[in-house]
Design a protein around this motif. Structure first.
Motif, PDB file in Angstrom:
ATOM      1  N   ARG A   3       0.801  -1.294  -0.195  1.00 49.50           N
ATOM      2  CA  ARG A   3       0.021   0.068  -0.282  1.00 49.50           C
ATOM      3  C   ARG A   3       0.714   1.360  -0.079  1.00 49.50           C
ATOM      4  NH1 ARG A   3      -4.807   1.364   0.572  1.00 49.50           N
ATOM      5  NH2 ARG A   3      -5.568  -0.344   1.071  1.00 49.50           N
ATOM      6  N   LEU A 119      -8.397  -7.068   5.771  1.00 44.66           N
ATOM      7  CA  LEU A 119      -7.302  -6.660   6.163  1.00 44.66           C
ATOM      8  C   LEU A 119      -6.796  -7.350   7.187  1.00 44.66           C
ATOM      9  CD1 LEU A 119      -8.337  -2.985   5.969  1.00 44.66           C
ATOM     10  CD2 LEU A 119      -7.348  -4.284   4.299  1.00 44.66           C
ATOM     11  N   LYS A 121      -3.007  -8.953  10.135  1.00 40.23           N
ATOM     12  CA  LYS A 121      -1.626  -8.697  10.226  1.00 40.23           C
ATOM     13  C   LYS A 121      -0.797  -9.541   9.683  1.00 40.23           C
ATOM     14  CE  LYS A 121      -3.525  -6.159  14.765  1.00 40.23           C
ATOM     15  NZ  LYS A 121      -3.413  -6.069  16.542  1.00 40.23           N
ATOM     16  N   THR A 193      -1.120  -5.843   7.664  1.00 38.94           N
ATOM     17  CA  THR A 193      -1.603  -4.424   7.348  1.00 38.94           C
ATOM     18  C   THR A 193      -2.108  -4.534   9.580  1.00 38.94           C
ATOM     19  OG1 THR A 193      -3.676  -5.584   7.150  1.00 38.94           O
ATOM     20  CG2 THR A 193      -2.660  -4.145   5.143  1.00 38.94           C
ATOM     21  N   THR A 194      -2.423  -3.177  10.140  1.00 40.67           N
ATOM     22  CA  THR A 194      -2.614  -3.095  11.115  1.00 40.67           C
ATOM     23  C   THR A 194      -3.536  -1.679  11.038  1.00 40.67           C
ATOM     24  OG1 THR A 194      -0.714  -3.721  12.473  1.00 40.67           O
ATOM     25  CG2 THR A 194      -1.744  -2.446  13.864  1.00 40.67           C
ATOM     26  N   GLN A 220       0.271  -0.334   6.689  1.00 36.37           N
ATOM     27  CA  GLN A 220       1.034  -2.197   5.720  1.00 36.37           C
ATOM     28  C   GLN A 220       2.547  -2.408   6.283  1.00 36.37           C
ATOM     29  OE1 GLN A 220       0.065  -2.526   1.934  1.00 36.37           O
ATOM     30  NE2 GLN A 220      -0.760  -4.597   2.596  1.00 36.37           N
ATOM     31  N   ARG A 222       5.520  -3.514   5.180  1.00 36.45           N
ATOM     32  CA  ARG A 222       5.801  -4.003   3.404  1.00 36.45           C
ATOM     33  C   ARG A 222       7.291  -4.137   3.736  1.00 36.45           C
ATOM     34  NH1 ARG A 222       4.788   0.673  -0.712  1.00 36.45           N
ATOM     35  NH2 ARG A 222       6.997   2.298  -0.107  1.00 36.45           N
ATOM     36  N   GLU A 236       6.677   0.538   7.669  1.00 34.27           N
ATOM     37  CA  GLU A 236       4.773   0.329   7.205  1.00 34.27           C
ATOM     38  C   GLU A 236       4.613   1.817   6.796  1.00 34.27           C
ATOM     39  OE1 GLU A 236       4.311   0.599  11.992  1.00 34.27           O
ATOM     40  OE2 GLU A 236       3.813  -1.615  11.435  1.00 34.27           O
TER      41      GLU A 236
END
Length: 530
Positions: A3, A119, A121, A193-194, A220, A222, A236
Protein backbone atom coordinates in the motif's frame (compact mmCIF):
# COMPACT_ATOMS: atom_id res chain seq x y z
CA UNK A 1 0.18 -6.51 -1.80
CA UNK A 2 1.77 -3.20 -0.89
CA UNK A 3 0.00 0.00 0.00
CA UNK A 4 1.29 3.44 -0.90
CA UNK A 5 0.69 6.60 1.10
CA UNK A 6 -2.00 8.01 -1.18
CA UNK A 7 -5.32 9.56 -0.23
CA UNK A 8 -8.36 7.91 -1.80
CA UNK A 9 -9.95 10.29 -4.26
CA UNK A 10 -13.53 11.37 -3.42
CA UNK A 11 -16.20 9.07 -4.77
CA UNK A 12 -14.03 5.97 -4.85
CA UNK A 13 -15.48 3.88 -2.05
CA UNK A 14 -14.87 0.20 -1.41
CA UNK A 15 -18.13 -1.74 -1.08
CA UNK A 16 -16.87 -3.89 1.81
CA UNK A 17 -13.79 -3.89 4.07
CA UNK A 18 -13.31 -6.90 6.38
CA UNK A 19 -11.01 -6.35 9.36
CA UNK A 20 -9.53 -9.72 10.29
CA UNK A 21 -8.29 -12.53 8.03
CA UNK A 22 -9.02 -15.57 10.19
CA UNK A 23 -11.61 -18.21 9.25
CA UNK A 24 -14.44 -15.67 9.73
CA UNK A 25 -13.01 -13.25 7.20
CA UNK A 26 -11.97 -16.03 4.83
CA UNK A 27 -15.45 -17.58 4.80
CA UNK A 28 -17.13 -14.22 4.17
CA UNK A 29 -14.66 -13.49 1.36
CA UNK A 30 -15.62 -16.82 -0.22
CA UNK A 31 -19.31 -15.93 -0.18
CA UNK A 32 -18.67 -12.39 -1.46
CA UNK A 33 -16.54 -13.71 -4.32
CA UNK A 34 -19.50 -15.27 -6.12
CA UNK A 35 -19.58 -18.75 -4.54
CA UNK A 36 -23.28 -19.31 -3.97
CA UNK A 37 -25.10 -22.11 -2.08
CA UNK A 38 -28.27 -23.69 -3.52
CA UNK A 39 -30.33 -26.67 -2.48
CA UNK A 40 -29.11 -29.60 -4.56
CA UNK A 41 -32.04 -30.97 -6.69
CA UNK A 42 -31.39 -34.59 -5.72
CA UNK A 43 -30.57 -33.95 -2.06
CA UNK A 44 -32.73 -33.78 1.04
CA UNK A 45 -32.22 -32.68 4.63
CA UNK A 46 -32.81 -35.11 7.52
CA UNK A 47 -34.86 -32.43 9.32
CA UNK A 48 -38.27 -32.76 7.61
CA UNK A 49 -39.45 -29.25 8.54
CA UNK A 50 -36.29 -27.58 7.22
CA UNK A 51 -36.31 -29.81 4.15
CA UNK A 52 -39.91 -28.78 3.42
CA UNK A 53 -39.04 -25.08 3.70
CA UNK A 54 -36.02 -25.44 1.42
CA UNK A 55 -38.20 -27.15 -1.21
CA UNK A 56 -40.61 -24.21 -1.38
CA UNK A 57 -38.25 -22.09 -3.52
CA UNK A 58 -35.45 -24.38 -4.72
CA UNK A 59 -34.58 -22.03 -7.58
CA UNK A 60 -33.43 -19.37 -5.12
CA UNK A 61 -29.97 -19.41 -3.61
CA UNK A 62 -29.62 -19.51 0.14
CA UNK A 63 -28.50 -15.85 -0.01
CA UNK A 64 -31.89 -14.89 -1.46
CA UNK A 65 -34.07 -16.80 0.97
CA UNK A 66 -35.66 -15.60 4.20
CA UNK A 67 -33.11 -16.77 6.78
CA UNK A 68 -35.35 -15.95 9.72
CA UNK A 69 -38.08 -18.19 8.28
CA UNK A 70 -35.61 -21.03 7.67
CA UNK A 71 -34.23 -20.72 11.22
CA UNK A 72 -37.61 -21.17 12.92
CA UNK A 73 -37.77 -24.36 14.98
CA UNK A 74 -34.08 -25.23 14.66
CA UNK A 75 -32.03 -26.07 17.74
CA UNK A 76 -28.29 -26.43 18.11
CA UNK A 77 -25.23 -25.66 20.21
CA UNK A 78 -25.07 -22.01 19.19
CA UNK A 79 -27.26 -19.17 20.42
CA UNK A 80 -27.08 -17.50 17.01
CA UNK A 81 -29.92 -18.83 14.81
CA UNK A 82 -28.22 -18.40 11.42
CA UNK A 83 -25.15 -20.22 12.79
CA UNK A 84 -27.37 -23.17 13.71
CA UNK A 85 -29.04 -23.08 10.28
CA UNK A 86 -25.82 -22.98 8.24
CA UNK A 87 -24.16 -25.61 10.42
CA UNK A 88 -27.19 -27.85 9.95
CA UNK A 89 -26.94 -27.43 6.19
CA UNK A 90 -23.18 -27.96 5.97
CA UNK A 91 -22.97 -30.79 8.56
CA UNK A 92 -26.45 -32.30 9.01
CA UNK A 93 -26.90 -34.08 12.37
CA UNK A 94 -23.15 -33.99 13.08
CA UNK A 95 -23.83 -33.55 16.80
CA UNK A 96 -25.21 -37.10 16.78
CA UNK A 97 -22.06 -38.48 15.16
CA UNK A 98 -23.82 -38.94 11.81
CA UNK A 99 -22.13 -38.21 8.50
CA UNK A 100 -24.98 -37.03 6.30
CA UNK A 101 -24.11 -35.48 2.96
CA UNK A 102 -24.75 -31.75 2.84
CA UNK A 103 -27.85 -30.89 0.76
CA UNK A 104 -26.11 -27.75 -0.53
CA UNK A 105 -24.70 -27.43 -4.04
CA UNK A 106 -22.19 -24.63 -4.57
CA UNK A 107 -22.14 -22.67 -7.83
CA UNK A 108 -19.60 -20.09 -8.88
CA UNK A 109 -21.56 -17.07 -10.12
CA UNK A 110 -19.09 -14.22 -10.65
CA UNK A 111 -21.90 -11.79 -11.48
CA UNK A 112 -22.91 -12.00 -7.80
CA UNK A 113 -19.45 -11.06 -6.53
CA UNK A 114 -19.23 -8.06 -4.20
CA UNK A 115 -15.80 -6.36 -4.38
CA UNK A 116 -14.16 -6.36 -0.97
CA UNK A 117 -10.84 -6.22 0.83
CA UNK A 118 -9.75 -8.38 3.79
CA UNK A 119 -7.20 -6.80 6.13
CA UNK A 120 -5.06 -8.91 8.46
CA UNK A 121 -1.88 -8.54 10.49
CA UNK A 122 -0.40 -11.86 9.34
CA UNK A 123 -1.05 -14.50 6.66
CA UNK A 124 -4.61 -15.76 6.02
CA UNK A 125 -5.70 -17.88 8.95
CA UNK A 126 -5.37 -15.22 11.62
CA UNK A 127 -4.64 -16.40 15.17
CA UNK A 128 -4.29 -20.04 14.04
CA UNK A 129 -0.75 -19.23 12.89
CA UNK A 130 0.20 -18.25 16.46
CA UNK A 131 -1.25 -21.30 18.20
CA UNK A 132 0.82 -24.13 19.59
CA UNK A 133 1.63 -26.49 16.76
CA UNK A 134 1.52 -30.00 18.19
CA UNK A 135 -1.60 -30.00 20.38
CA UNK A 136 -4.76 -31.36 18.82
CA UNK A 137 -7.65 -28.98 18.17
CA UNK A 138 -10.73 -29.20 20.32
CA UNK A 139 -13.10 -29.50 17.36
CA UNK A 140 -13.40 -32.45 15.01
CA UNK A 141 -11.49 -31.97 11.77
CA UNK A 142 -14.57 -31.57 9.56
CA UNK A 143 -15.95 -28.93 11.95
CA UNK A 144 -12.88 -26.79 11.17
CA UNK A 145 -13.26 -26.84 7.39
CA UNK A 146 -14.67 -24.08 5.20
CA UNK A 147 -17.16 -24.54 2.33
CA UNK A 148 -15.83 -26.01 -0.87
CA UNK A 149 -12.69 -27.77 0.40
CA UNK A 150 -12.89 -30.79 2.69
CA UNK A 151 -10.13 -30.74 5.27
CA UNK A 152 -9.64 -34.50 5.22
CA UNK A 153 -9.23 -34.50 1.43
CA UNK A 154 -6.68 -31.70 1.67
CA UNK A 155 -4.74 -33.49 4.40
CA UNK A 156 -4.80 -36.73 2.41
CA UNK A 157 -3.26 -34.88 -0.54
CA UNK A 158 -0.57 -33.57 1.80
CA UNK A 159 0.05 -37.16 3.03
CA UNK A 160 -1.05 -36.27 6.56
CA UNK A 161 -3.27 -38.31 8.83
CA UNK A 162 -6.14 -36.93 10.89
CA UNK A 163 -5.53 -38.34 14.36
CA UNK A 164 -8.68 -39.37 16.19
CA UNK A 165 -10.68 -37.18 13.75
CA UNK A 166 -8.76 -34.13 15.00
CA UNK A 167 -5.97 -32.03 13.49
CA UNK A 168 -3.24 -29.79 14.95
CA UNK A 169 -3.45 -25.97 14.91
CA UNK A 170 -0.45 -25.89 12.56
CA UNK A 171 -2.31 -28.10 10.08
CA UNK A 172 -5.46 -25.97 10.39
CA UNK A 173 -3.47 -22.76 9.81
CA UNK A 174 -1.87 -24.27 6.71
CA UNK A 175 -5.29 -25.40 5.47
CA UNK A 176 -6.75 -21.89 5.79
CA UNK A 177 -3.81 -20.35 3.97
CA UNK A 178 -4.12 -22.95 1.19
CA UNK A 179 -7.89 -22.39 1.05
CA UNK A 180 -7.43 -18.73 0.10
CA UNK A 181 -5.12 -19.77 -2.72
CA UNK A 182 -7.22 -22.73 -3.86
CA UNK A 183 -10.37 -20.60 -4.09
CA UNK A 184 -8.51 -17.78 -5.89
CA UNK A 185 -9.25 -15.27 -3.15
CA UNK A 186 -5.72 -13.83 -2.85
CA UNK A 187 -6.57 -10.62 -4.70
CA UNK A 188 -9.00 -9.78 -1.89
CA UNK A 189 -6.42 -10.07 0.91
CA UNK A 190 -4.03 -7.38 2.12
CA UNK A 191 -1.80 -8.97 4.77
CA UNK A 192 0.63 -7.27 7.11
CA UNK A 193 -1.93 -4.55 7.84
CA UNK A 194 -2.78 -3.02 11.21
CA UNK A 195 -5.97 -0.97 11.36
CA UNK A 196 -5.58 2.07 13.63
CA UNK A 197 -8.92 3.83 13.14
CA UNK A 198 -12.45 3.15 11.91
CA UNK A 199 -14.69 6.21 11.95
CA UNK A 200 -17.95 7.37 10.42
CA UNK A 201 -17.36 9.79 7.57
CA UNK A 202 -20.19 12.31 7.12
CA UNK A 203 -21.37 13.02 3.60
CA UNK A 204 -20.21 16.27 2.01
CA UNK A 205 -22.52 19.07 0.89
CA UNK A 206 -20.60 19.97 -2.22
CA UNK A 207 -21.29 18.31 -5.54
CA UNK A 208 -19.26 15.16 -6.11
CA UNK A 209 -18.54 14.68 -2.39
CA UNK A 210 -18.80 11.06 -1.16
CA UNK A 211 -21.94 9.95 0.66
CA UNK A 212 -21.79 8.99 4.36
CA UNK A 213 -19.51 5.98 4.74
CA UNK A 214 -16.72 4.53 6.89
CA UNK A 215 -13.10 5.65 6.86
CA UNK A 216 -10.55 2.94 7.63
CA UNK A 217 -6.95 3.97 8.29
CA UNK A 218 -3.89 2.07 9.39
CA UNK A 219 -0.41 0.86 8.55
CA UNK A 220 0.81 -1.85 6.22
CA UNK A 221 4.13 -3.60 6.73
CA UNK A 222 6.19 -3.62 3.54
CA UNK A 223 9.62 -4.99 2.78
CA UNK A 224 12.12 -2.22 2.07
CA UNK A 225 15.61 -2.23 0.59
CA UNK A 226 17.61 -5.44 0.66
CA UNK A 227 20.74 -5.30 2.80
CA UNK A 228 24.12 -6.76 1.97
CA UNK A 229 23.48 -9.90 4.02
CA UNK A 230 20.35 -10.67 2.01
CA UNK A 231 17.92 -9.52 4.67
CA UNK A 232 15.42 -6.73 4.06
CA UNK A 233 14.34 -3.83 6.23
CA UNK A 234 10.60 -3.66 6.64
CA UNK A 235 8.73 -0.39 6.88
CA UNK A 236 5.19 0.53 7.80
CA UNK A 237 3.34 2.62 5.25
CA UNK A 238 0.13 4.51 6.14
CA UNK A 239 -3.09 3.83 4.25
CA UNK A 240 -6.57 5.32 4.25
CA UNK A 241 -9.70 4.15 2.49
CA UNK A 242 -13.46 4.68 2.44
CA UNK A 243 -15.97 1.84 2.61
CA UNK A 244 -19.74 1.55 2.46
CA UNK A 245 -19.61 -1.44 4.80
CA UNK A 246 -17.13 -2.52 7.47
CA UNK A 247 -17.04 -6.01 8.99
CA UNK A 248 -15.37 -6.56 12.37
CA UNK A 249 -13.85 -10.06 12.30
CA UNK A 250 -10.75 -9.67 14.46
CA UNK A 251 -11.35 -12.45 16.98
CA UNK A 252 -10.76 -12.05 20.71
CA UNK A 253 -7.19 -13.26 21.33
CA UNK A 254 -5.30 -9.95 21.29
CA UNK A 255 -5.12 -8.86 24.94
CA UNK A 256 -4.66 -11.50 27.68
CA UNK A 257 -7.05 -11.09 30.60
CA UNK A 258 -5.44 -10.13 33.91
CA UNK A 259 -6.26 -10.94 37.52
CA UNK A 260 -5.74 -7.40 38.77
CA UNK A 261 -3.84 -8.49 41.89
CA UNK A 262 -0.73 -7.25 43.64
CA UNK A 263 2.53 -8.32 41.97
CA UNK A 264 0.96 -9.40 38.67
CA UNK A 265 3.53 -7.35 36.72
CA UNK A 266 6.51 -9.12 38.29
CA UNK A 267 8.78 -10.70 35.63
CA UNK A 268 8.03 -14.31 36.60
CA UNK A 269 4.27 -13.84 36.01
CA UNK A 270 3.27 -14.63 32.42
CA UNK A 271 -0.01 -14.31 30.53
CA UNK A 272 0.43 -16.49 27.47
CA UNK A 273 1.16 -20.11 26.64
CA UNK A 274 3.98 -18.97 24.35
CA UNK A 275 5.94 -17.57 27.29
CA UNK A 276 5.91 -21.07 28.77
CA UNK A 277 7.14 -22.47 25.47
CA UNK A 278 9.93 -19.88 25.37
CA UNK A 279 11.01 -20.79 28.91
CA UNK A 280 11.03 -24.48 27.96
CA UNK A 281 13.10 -23.82 24.84
CA UNK A 282 15.61 -21.83 26.91
CA UNK A 283 15.98 -24.81 29.26
CA UNK A 284 14.64 -22.91 32.27
CA UNK A 285 12.25 -25.65 33.39
CA UNK A 286 12.89 -29.28 34.29
CA UNK A 287 12.04 -31.76 37.04
CA UNK A 288 14.33 -29.96 39.53
CA UNK A 289 12.57 -26.60 39.06
CA UNK A 290 10.26 -25.09 41.62
CA UNK A 291 6.65 -25.71 40.54
CA UNK A 292 4.99 -23.76 37.77
CA UNK A 293 1.70 -22.21 38.87
CA UNK A 294 -1.03 -22.43 36.21
CA UNK A 295 -4.06 -20.22 36.88
CA UNK A 296 -7.24 -21.00 34.94
CA UNK A 297 -9.44 -23.95 34.00
CA UNK A 298 -9.81 -23.56 30.25
CA UNK A 299 -8.18 -25.51 27.46
CA UNK A 300 -5.13 -23.26 27.21
CA UNK A 301 -4.48 -23.75 30.92
CA UNK A 302 -4.85 -27.51 30.39
CA UNK A 303 -2.34 -27.36 27.52
CA UNK A 304 0.11 -25.58 29.83
CA UNK A 305 -0.32 -28.28 32.49
CA UNK A 306 0.31 -30.94 29.84
CA UNK A 307 3.42 -29.18 28.54
CA UNK A 308 4.96 -28.74 32.00
CA UNK A 309 3.97 -32.24 33.11
CA UNK A 310 5.63 -33.66 29.99
CA UNK A 311 8.95 -32.20 31.24
CA UNK A 312 8.31 -33.63 34.73
CA UNK A 313 8.20 -30.03 35.97
CA UNK A 314 6.02 -29.82 39.09
CA UNK A 315 2.73 -27.99 38.63
CA UNK A 316 0.37 -26.15 40.96
CA UNK A 317 -3.00 -25.59 39.29
CA UNK A 318 -5.40 -23.00 40.74
CA UNK A 319 -8.90 -22.24 39.43
CA UNK A 320 -12.10 -20.65 40.69
CA UNK A 321 -14.61 -23.40 39.85
CA UNK A 322 -15.33 -26.73 41.47
CA UNK A 323 -14.08 -29.77 39.55
CA UNK A 324 -17.70 -30.93 39.27
CA UNK A 325 -19.03 -27.61 37.98
CA UNK A 326 -21.07 -28.37 34.81
CA UNK A 327 -19.74 -25.13 33.30
CA UNK A 328 -16.19 -26.48 33.40
CA UNK A 329 -15.22 -27.27 29.80
CA UNK A 330 -13.81 -30.69 30.77
CA UNK A 331 -17.25 -31.78 31.96
CA UNK A 332 -18.62 -31.09 28.48
CA UNK A 333 -16.13 -33.10 26.41
CA UNK A 334 -16.58 -36.80 25.46
CA UNK A 335 -13.86 -38.79 27.20
CA UNK A 336 -13.00 -41.04 24.25
CA UNK A 337 -12.57 -38.15 21.83
CA UNK A 338 -10.50 -35.94 24.13
CA UNK A 339 -8.30 -38.31 26.18
CA UNK A 340 -5.64 -35.71 27.02
CA UNK A 341 -8.19 -33.30 28.49
CA UNK A 342 -9.92 -36.14 30.32
CA UNK A 343 -6.56 -36.92 31.90
CA UNK A 344 -6.20 -33.31 33.06
CA UNK A 345 -9.67 -33.44 34.58
CA UNK A 346 -8.75 -36.65 36.39
CA UNK A 347 -5.65 -34.94 37.77
CA UNK A 348 -7.69 -31.93 38.88
CA UNK A 349 -10.16 -34.23 40.64
CA UNK A 350 -7.88 -36.83 42.22
CA UNK A 351 -4.91 -34.66 43.18
CA UNK A 352 -6.56 -31.83 45.13
CA UNK A 353 -4.88 -29.81 47.85
CA UNK A 354 -6.30 -30.62 51.27
CA UNK A 355 -5.88 -27.65 53.59
CA UNK A 356 -5.38 -28.06 57.32
CA UNK A 357 -8.31 -26.87 59.45
CA UNK A 358 -8.00 -23.10 60.00
CA UNK A 359 -7.05 -21.87 63.49
CA UNK A 360 -9.76 -20.45 65.77
CA UNK A 361 -8.73 -16.86 65.18
CA UNK A 362 -8.54 -17.35 61.38
CA UNK A 363 -11.55 -15.13 60.75
CA UNK A 364 -9.72 -12.17 62.27
CA UNK A 365 -6.53 -12.83 60.27
CA UNK A 366 -7.67 -13.39 56.69
CA UNK A 367 -5.50 -10.56 55.38
CA UNK A 368 -2.56 -11.09 57.68
CA UNK A 369 0.26 -12.85 55.74
CA UNK A 370 1.50 -14.40 58.95
CA UNK A 371 -1.76 -16.39 59.16
CA UNK A 372 -1.08 -18.12 55.83
CA UNK A 373 0.13 -21.71 55.67
CA UNK A 374 3.03 -22.70 53.42
CA UNK A 375 3.28 -25.88 51.39
CA UNK A 376 6.29 -28.20 51.51
CA UNK A 377 8.11 -28.65 48.17
CA UNK A 378 6.14 -30.50 45.50
CA UNK A 379 8.11 -33.43 44.09
CA UNK A 380 7.57 -35.06 40.71
CA UNK A 381 8.62 -38.35 42.30
CA UNK A 382 6.15 -38.27 45.20
CA UNK A 383 4.03 -41.43 45.62
CA UNK A 384 0.65 -40.48 44.13
CA UNK A 385 -1.49 -41.12 41.07
CA UNK A 386 -0.10 -38.01 39.40
CA UNK A 387 3.24 -37.10 41.03
CA UNK A 388 4.35 -33.50 40.63
CA UNK A 389 0.82 -32.10 40.27
CA UNK A 390 -1.51 -30.49 42.80
CA UNK A 391 -4.80 -28.75 42.07
CA UNK A 392 -6.42 -25.91 44.02
CA UNK A 393 -10.14 -25.94 43.12
CA UNK A 394 -12.14 -22.88 44.18
CA UNK A 395 -8.99 -20.88 44.89
CA UNK A 396 -7.96 -17.46 43.62
CA UNK A 397 -4.62 -15.67 43.54
CA UNK A 398 -4.46 -13.07 46.31
CA UNK A 399 -0.96 -11.75 45.54
CA UNK A 400 2.36 -12.45 43.87
CA UNK A 401 5.47 -11.61 45.89
CA UNK A 402 8.91 -10.54 44.62
CA UNK A 403 10.50 -13.64 46.20
CA UNK A 404 8.46 -15.85 43.80
CA UNK A 405 5.96 -16.80 46.44
CA UNK A 406 2.27 -16.70 45.55
CA UNK A 407 -0.55 -16.29 48.05
CA UNK A 408 -3.59 -18.42 47.16
CA UNK A 409 -6.93 -17.89 48.86
CA UNK A 410 -9.80 -20.37 49.02
CA UNK A 411 -13.41 -19.28 48.62
CA UNK A 412 -13.72 -19.71 52.39
CA UNK A 413 -10.92 -17.20 52.92
CA UNK A 414 -8.14 -19.58 53.96
CA UNK A 415 -4.75 -18.62 52.56
CA UNK A 416 -1.85 -20.79 51.40
CA UNK A 417 1.59 -19.66 50.25
CA UNK A 418 3.34 -21.59 47.46
CA UNK A 419 6.93 -21.22 46.25
CA UNK A 420 7.01 -21.23 42.43
CA UNK A 421 9.42 -20.72 39.54
CA UNK A 422 6.91 -19.19 37.16
CA UNK A 423 3.22 -18.28 37.08
CA UNK A 424 1.02 -18.64 34.00
CA UNK A 425 -2.21 -16.67 34.19
CA UNK A 426 -4.37 -18.20 31.46
CA UNK A 427 -7.90 -16.94 32.09
CA UNK A 428 -8.96 -15.82 28.62
CA UNK A 429 -8.38 -12.77 26.47
CA UNK A 430 -10.02 -9.60 25.22
CA UNK A 431 -10.00 -8.28 21.64
CA UNK A 432 -8.00 -5.21 20.70
CA UNK A 433 -10.61 -2.88 19.24
CA UNK A 434 -8.66 0.30 20.01
CA UNK A 435 -9.24 1.37 16.41
CA UNK A 436 -12.87 2.04 17.41
CA UNK A 437 -11.85 4.64 20.01
CA UNK A 438 -10.71 4.96 23.59
CA UNK A 439 -13.46 2.67 24.90
CA UNK A 440 -12.07 -0.31 22.92
CA UNK A 441 -15.51 -0.97 21.42
CA UNK A 442 -17.38 -1.25 24.74
CA UNK A 443 -20.29 0.86 23.51
CA UNK A 444 -21.07 -1.85 20.94
CA UNK A 445 -21.39 -4.62 23.55
CA UNK A 446 -24.41 -6.11 25.26
CA UNK A 447 -23.17 -4.55 28.53
CA UNK A 448 -21.42 -1.30 27.49
CA UNK A 449 -19.95 -0.68 30.94
CA UNK A 450 -17.93 -3.93 30.85
CA UNK A 451 -15.01 -5.09 28.63
CA UNK A 452 -15.90 -7.14 25.57
CA UNK A 453 -15.51 -10.89 25.95
CA UNK A 454 -16.59 -13.73 23.71
CA UNK A 455 -18.72 -15.56 26.25
CA UNK A 456 -20.06 -12.99 28.67
CA UNK A 457 -20.17 -9.69 26.80
CA UNK A 458 -20.03 -9.98 22.99
CA UNK A 459 -20.83 -7.25 20.49
CA UNK A 460 -24.61 -6.98 20.15
CA UNK A 461 -25.76 -7.69 16.60
CA UNK A 462 -29.01 -8.35 14.80
CA UNK A 463 -29.34 -12.17 14.93
CA UNK A 464 -30.29 -12.52 11.25
CA UNK A 465 -28.01 -9.92 9.59
CA UNK A 466 -25.08 -9.53 12.06
CA UNK A 467 -25.44 -5.75 11.83
CA UNK A 468 -23.98 -4.05 14.90
CA UNK A 469 -26.91 -2.66 16.88
CA UNK A 470 -25.10 0.30 18.46
CA UNK A 471 -22.93 1.30 15.48
CA UNK A 472 -22.41 5.00 14.65
CA UNK A 473 -24.10 4.46 11.32
CA UNK A 474 -25.38 1.85 8.87
CA UNK A 475 -23.08 -0.70 7.27
CA UNK A 476 -21.15 -2.01 10.29
CA UNK A 477 -21.22 -5.77 10.90
CA UNK A 478 -19.47 -8.09 13.36
CA UNK A 479 -18.87 -11.84 13.28
CA UNK A 480 -16.95 -14.72 14.83
CA UNK A 481 -15.72 -14.64 18.45
CA UNK A 482 -16.64 -10.94 18.72
CA UNK A 483 -20.33 -11.97 18.66
CA UNK A 484 -19.87 -15.06 20.83
CA UNK A 485 -18.95 -17.67 18.20
CA UNK A 486 -15.74 -19.31 19.34
CA UNK A 487 -15.99 -22.41 17.14
CA UNK A 488 -15.28 -22.38 13.41
CA UNK A 489 -18.29 -24.60 12.67
CA UNK A 490 -20.61 -21.83 13.88
CA UNK A 491 -18.83 -18.65 12.83
CA UNK A 492 -19.60 -19.59 9.22
CA UNK A 493 -23.22 -18.65 9.99
CA UNK A 494 -22.14 -15.05 10.54
CA UNK A 495 -20.65 -15.02 7.05
CA UNK A 496 -23.96 -16.27 5.62
CA UNK A 497 -25.97 -13.64 7.53
CA UNK A 498 -23.73 -10.78 6.35
CA UNK A 499 -23.48 -11.98 2.73
CA UNK A 500 -27.26 -12.43 2.63
CA UNK A 501 -27.87 -8.92 3.97
CA UNK A 502 -25.41 -7.39 1.51
CA UNK A 503 -27.10 -9.31 -1.33
CA UNK A 504 -30.44 -7.92 -0.18
CA UNK A 505 -28.98 -4.38 -0.20
CA UNK A 506 -27.76 -5.01 -3.74
CA UNK A 507 -31.21 -6.18 -4.88
CA UNK A 508 -32.88 -3.18 -3.23
CA UNK A 509 -30.30 -0.68 -4.39
CA UNK A 510 -29.14 0.30 -0.88
CA UNK A 511 -25.81 0.22 0.91
CA UNK A 512 -23.90 2.03 -1.82
CA UNK A 513 -22.95 0.58 -5.19
CA UNK A 514 -21.88 -2.99 -4.44
CA UNK A 515 -21.56 -4.16 -8.02
CA UNK A 516 -18.30 -4.65 -9.84
CA UNK A 517 -19.41 -2.07 -12.42
CA UNK A 518 -19.66 0.55 -9.69
CA UNK A 519 -16.18 -0.24 -8.41
CA UNK A 520 -13.15 1.25 -10.14
CA UNK A 521 -9.86 -0.59 -10.35
CA UNK A 522 -8.80 -1.58 -6.83
CA UNK A 523 -5.19 -0.59 -7.36
CA UNK A 524 -6.29 2.97 -8.17
CA UNK A 525 -8.69 3.22 -5.23
CA UNK A 526 -6.49 1.63 -2.60
CA UNK A 527 -3.08 2.52 -3.90
CA UNK A 528 -2.25 -1.19 -4.14
CA UNK A 529 0.48 -2.77 -6.19
CA UNK A 530 0.12 -6.52 -6.71
Amino acid sequence: MDRHDTEIIPGDILPVVIIGNGPSGICLSYLLSGYTPYLSPEASHPNPLLNSKLREQPHLSLLEQDLEYLCEGLEGRSSNPVAVLFDSLLLPDSDFGLDHTSPLAWRYEPERAVPHLVLGKGPPGGAWHAMEGSMLTLSLANWMELPGLKLKDWMREKHRNVRNDRATPAEIASYYQHYVSQMSLEQNFACGTTVTSVSRQPGGDREGAPPPCWRVTGLQRREGEELGDGSAVSEEVPFSMLAHNVVLATGTHDIPARLGVEGESLPYVCHSFWELEAAISRGELDKSSDPVLVVGAGLTAADAVLAAHHLNTPVYHAFRRSVNDPGLIFNQLPKLLYPEYHKIHQMMTQQQYQADPPPQDHAQNLHDPSSSSSLPPLSSSSPSSYPGYLSFPRYRVAAFRPDRKCVLESDSGQRTVVQISKALVLIGAHPNLSFLGDDNGRTLCVYPEEPITCRRNPIEVDPFTNKVVAADGPGMYAMGPLVGENFVRFLKGGALAIASDLAKSLREGGGGDLTADGFVDRKEVCGLDS
